[in-house]
Design an enzyme around this catalytic site. Structure first.
Site, mmCIF file in Angstrom:
data_model
loop_
_atom_site.group_PDB
_atom_site.id
_atom_site.type_symbol
_atom_site.label_atom_id
_atom_site.label_comp_id
_atom_site.label_asym_id
_atom_site.label_seq_id
_atom_site.Cartn_x
_atom_site.Cartn_y
_atom_site.Cartn_z
ATOM 1 N N HIS A 143 0.826 -1.215 0.000
ATOM 2 C CA HIS A 143 0.000 0.000 0.000
ATOM 3 C C HIS A 143 0.857 1.259 0.000
ATOM 4 C CE1 HIS A 143 0.872 -0.363 4.310
ATOM 5 N NE2 HIS A 143 0.418 0.857 4.502
ATOM 6 N N GLU A 178 12.831 3.663 2.844
ATOM 7 C CA GLU A 178 11.699 4.255 3.575
ATOM 8 C C GLU A 178 11.963 5.716 3.932
ATOM 9 O OE1 GLU A 178 8.757 2.283 5.005
ATOM 10 O OE2 GLU A 178 9.260 0.789 3.489
ATOM 11 N N HIS A 246 10.549 1.360 11.878
ATOM 12 C CA HIS A 246 11.447 2.409 11.382
ATOM 13 C C HIS A 246 12.343 2.829 12.540
ATOM 14 C CE1 HIS A 246 8.143 3.596 8.300
ATOM 15 N NE2 HIS A 246 9.106 2.987 7.650
ATOM 16 N N ASP A 248 12.948 5.752 13.460
ATOM 17 C CA ASP A 248 12.414 6.911 14.188
ATOM 18 C C ASP A 248 11.410 6.510 15.273
ATOM 19 O OD1 ASP A 248 10.039 6.453 12.767
ATOM 20 O OD2 ASP A 248 10.100 8.335 11.647
ATOM 21 N N CYS A 363 6.543 10.912 12.528
ATOM 22 C CA CYS A 363 6.179 10.274 11.254
ATOM 23 C C CYS A 363 5.457 11.262 10.353
ATOM 24 C CB CYS A 363 5.223 9.107 11.476
ATOM 25 S SG CYS A 363 5.865 7.781 12.470
HETATM 26 O O1 SUG Z 1 4.261 2.523 7.130
HETATM 27 N N1 SUG Z 1 1.223 2.885 8.825
HETATM 28 C C1 SUG Z 1 2.513 3.411 8.461
HETATM 29 C C2 SUG Z 1 3.088 4.230 9.595
HETATM 30 C C3 SUG Z 1 4.311 4.976 9.158
HETATM 31 C C4 SUG Z 1 4.996 5.636 10.294
HETATM 32 N N2 SUG Z 1 6.121 6.358 9.842
HETATM 33 C C5 SUG Z 1 7.293 6.512 10.510
HETATM 34 N N3 SUG Z 1 7.634 5.747 11.483
HETATM 35 N N4 SUG Z 1 8.096 7.421 10.092
HETATM 36 C C6 SUG Z 1 3.467 2.311 8.053
HETATM 37 O O2 SUG Z 1 3.442 1.247 8.676
HETATM 38 C C7 SUG Z 1 -0.874 1.741 8.381
HETATM 39 C C8 SUG Z 1 -1.884 1.652 7.288
HETATM 40 C C9 SUG Z 1 -3.004 0.686 7.521
HETATM 41 O O3 SUG Z 1 -2.781 -0.333 8.143
HETATM 42 O O4 SUG Z 1 -4.082 0.969 7.018
HETATM 43 C C10 SUG Z 1 0.418 2.330 7.911
HETATM 44 O O5 SUG Z 1 0.707 2.305 6.733
#
Ligand code: SUG
Length: 432
Positions: A143, A178, A246, A248, A363
């Site tokens: 996604h 990422e 990640h 972060d 994030c």
């Molecule tokens: O990539 N969540 C994101 C969260 C990203 C966080 N970013 C950082 N740590 N910088 C991910 O996992 C969840 C989407 C869902 O399940 O519908 C999602 O994509």
């Protein structure tokens, strides 16, 4: 202009450089579909009702909060959702060919987490004196892998001034990248040459290691970084296993300060030695596992904080309210601010709707160091524009979305109309 000429021009402009955080506006299709294996919050909240309007307003409130601290603030708009190209490529429709998992991917509002939009090397670090960005390919999660073409278009619009910026396409998809979520920069000040720290994961564990070492090595080369000012270090496999998908989620840096968990890195001694070698004034604030367990750090998102230098010169940590409310984390933070360390203030912000999908304050923002005047002004925030965003969101964003509604044509129309209203209000029709 040759590289030397550009570098000289860049040096002249350095006085104008400051940190600008570009937050992703939470999109009107924000939902909880549980798409990210290894992201414990997202998995836990799969199937929950989401509140896109509230989510987006929480994001604007965070931006207002940070602006009122005297920090420069920008934003990016949500990407077109449901993603028409992806649904067509996968031959997914609304009838016999309906597929709930693929439909959820096309509807994801995950581009709100702009720390994953790109890796940014500010002008003082690069050979040609321009700020370089490489859009992240995000290939590990399907996604998210569909974000980059639209993100690239937006980055090339916001940072179109090629005298100041170079915006690169993604590294080849064999090498997962990422973006800034795994990248830290330390230095005496934002506008001086810094040390860029690239944290990668090694595959083989229970959860995917999303960041490949070779992706970052390629980025460092294409950005024209001095190898003597780069550090490549492995994230602790135990941190990824515990849900730190990640870096972060377990570490954040700002100027001379690194704030991190004791179990963040595979070889902390080697990393700390390398940082101190390249930046003798570095101050490392390490949180011991005996004070805050990896589990508490990850569930509270203590490190998914914005560590910022306030105009008065002191550093503040902007944490999610979840961190402030976690007992061991709060005890650590209270002791930290009473002590004599470099982080003098802790400021909680409420981004609960994003947090439930594993996205904290850090994030939600892409950090740049740039002259605000060089950025397309349509992407810069002030109080009036924040009010405009709030008005558009309040009248167009759906109030709630349940996972079972994803795929509804009526809801898709509403989501598309909401985004169109935003792009029109911001005069960003070329992104429509
Ligand atoms: O990539 N969540 C994101 C969260 C990203 C966080 N970013 C950082 N740590 N910088 C991910 O996992 C969840 C989407 C869902 O399940 O519908 C999602 O994509």
């Amino acid at each position: 202009m040759n590289d030397a000429g550009k570098k000289a021009a860049g040096n002249k402009d350095r006085a104008m450089l400051r940190e600008i955080n570009f937050d992703g506006i939470v999109g009107p299709s924000h939902n909880y579909a549980g798409l990210s294996l290894g992201n414990l919050a997202a998995t836990r909240h799969a199937g929950d009702i989401a509140f896109p309007r509230e989510a987006a307003l929480q994001g604007i409130a965070k931006m207002r909060h940070n602006m009122r601290l005297g920090l420069a603030q920008g934003f990016f708009v949500p990407l077109p959702r449901p993603n028409p190209g992806f649904l067509a490529d996968m031959s997914v429709g609304a009838e016999d060919d309906f597929d709930p998992a693929l439909t959820a991917m096309a509807w994801s509002a995950s581009a709100m987490w702009t720390a994953n939009a790109a890796t940014v090397s500010p002008a003082p670090d690069t050979a040609d004196g321009r700020c370089h960005l490489t859009v992240a390919n995000l290939v590990t999660m399907p996604h998210r892998s569909i974000e980059w073409p639209d993100t690239l278009r937006q980055l090339r619009t916001a940072f179109a001034d090629s005298a100041h910026f170079a915006v690169h396409g993604p590294v080849p998809p064999t090498f997962g990248d990422e973006g800034a979520a795994n990248h830290m920069r330390m230095g005496p000040a934002h506008d001086e040459p810094g040390v860029e720290i690239f944290i990668y994961g090694r595959p083989g564990g229970r959860f995917p290691a999303r960041q490949h070492e070779q992706a970052f090595r390629a980025i460092a080369r294409r950005h024209g970084l001095d190898p003597a000012r780069c550090i490549f270090a492995e994230q602790a496999p135990a941190a990824i296993e515990a849900g730190a998908f990640h870096n972060d989620v377990v570490a954040v840096a700002n100027e001379q300060v690194l704030f991190c968990h004791e179990q963040a890195f595979a070889d902390r001694d080697a990393l700390f030695a390398a940082i101190r070698d390249k930046l003798p004034a570095a101050q490392i604030v390490e949180v011991p596992a005996s004070a805050v367990s990896l589990e508490d750090a990850i569930s509270s998102y203590l490190f998914n904080a914005q560590l910022v230098t306030l105009p008065e010169g002191v550093q503040a940590l902007i944490v999610p309210t979840e961190a402030w409310e976690n007992r061991p984390v709060r005890a650590f933070l209270d002791a930290m601010i009473q002590g004599n360390g470099p982080i003098r203030k802790v400021l909680p912000v409420d981004v609960r709707q994003s947090m439930a999908n594993g996205g904290g304050p850090a994030c939600l923002r892409l950090r740049m160091v740039a002259d605000p005047a060089a950025v397309d002004p349509r992407f810069m925030l002030d109080e009036d524009k924040a009010a405009l965003l709030e008005r558009v969101i309040s009248s167009h964003w759906p109030e709630r979305i349940a996972s079972a509604e994803l795929g509804s044509e009526a809801l898709a129309d509403r989501v598309r109309d909401a985004r169109a209203a935003l792009c029109s209000a911001l005069e960003l029709k070329e992104l429509g």
